[in-house]
Design an enzyme around this catalytic site. Structure first.
Site, PDB file in Angstrom:
ATOM      1  CB  CYS A   1      45.300  31.504   0.469  1.00  0.00           C
ATOM      2  SG  CYS A   1      43.917  30.347   0.515  1.00  0.00           S
TER       3      CYS A   1
ATOM      4  CB  CYS B   1      45.380  30.594   4.229  1.00  0.00           C
ATOM      5  SG  CYS B   1      45.967  29.068   3.478  1.00  0.00           S
TER       6      CYS B   1
ATOM      7  CG  ASP C   1      29.788  30.389  -0.400  1.00  0.00           C
ATOM      8  OD1 ASP C   1      30.503  29.552  -0.986  1.00  0.00           O
ATOM      9  OD2 ASP C   1      29.597  31.560  -0.825  1.00  0.00           O
TER      10      ASP C   1
ATOM     11  CB  THR D   1      36.276  31.612  -7.787  1.00  0.00           C
ATOM     12  OG1 THR D   1      35.528  31.179  -6.647  1.00  0.00           O
ATOM     13  CG2 THR D   1      35.398  31.585  -9.028  1.00  0.00           C
TER      14      THR D   1
ATOM     15  CG  HIS E   1      36.378  25.411  -1.577  1.00  0.00           C
ATOM     16  ND1 HIS E   1      37.455  25.879  -2.305  1.00  0.00           N
ATOM     17  CD2 HIS E   1      35.285  25.677  -2.322  1.00  0.00           C
ATOM     18  CE1 HIS E   1      37.019  26.413  -3.428  1.00  0.00           C
ATOM     19  NE2 HIS E   1      35.703  26.308  -3.472  1.00  0.00           N
TER      20      HIS E   1
ATOM     21  CG  HIS F   1      30.849  24.452  -2.871  1.00  0.00           C
ATOM     22  ND1 HIS F   1      30.536  25.796  -2.856  1.00  0.00           N
ATOM     23  CD2 HIS F   1      31.976  24.337  -3.619  1.00  0.00           C
ATOM     24  CE1 HIS F   1      31.437  26.465  -3.579  1.00  0.00           C
ATOM     25  NE2 HIS F   1      32.319  25.600  -4.046  1.00  0.00           N
TER      26      HIS F   1
END
Ligand code: 5GP
Ligand code: ZN
Length: 112
Positions: free
Chosen positions: A4, A7, A30, A93, A98, A100
């Site tokens: 991941c 992670c 991002d 994706t 998460h 944003h």
């Protein structure tokens, strides 16, 4: 989760531009920003998505960090959009929960 990407950012295995960190979460820029401000807030513990039995107190904490991130990024007064994509139809994706936080210019009225 060994494979991941988020992670790995949490563990420091791969770099991220970290703007906020506490015991439970990390916020970083991002890699492919869609807005002048585009920051992601992730729990340090791996949850695949909102549909992954995320404890309510952790969810509450993550959302309590949103206005802190907005303050750090300078969009607290101008406004920002908060998005959580869940699953395929939402085009999630990265399968690590998460949030944003997007802003920095006016958005059009539209789907949301
Ligand atoms: P999703 O479509 O899953 O809601 O959003 C995943 C976001 O993660 C995308 O906006 C994408 O640009 C971002 N992203 C993907 N890989 C990386 C990475 O390695 N580092 C960072 N900082 N962001 C990433
Ligand atoms: Zn993960």
């Amino acid at each position: 989760m060994d494979d991941c990407i988020f992670c790995k950012i949490v563990s420091g295995e791969i770099p991220g531009t970290i703007i906020y960190e506490d015991e439970y979460c990390l916020a970083f820029e991002d890699a492919n920003p869609q807005m002048p401000v585009h920051t992601l807030i992730v729990p340090k513990e791996h949850y695949a998505s909102l549909a992954d039995d995320v404890p309510a107190d952790l969810l509450g904490h993550l959302f309590s960090v949103v206005p802190k991130v907005a303050q750090i990024k300078g969009v607290a007064d101008s406004g920002y959009r908060t998005i959580v994509n869940t699953g395929d139809d939402a085009a999630q994706t990265v399968k690590h929960l998460h949030i944003h936080v997007c802003g920095g210019e006016p958005m059009k009225e539209g789907m949301f």
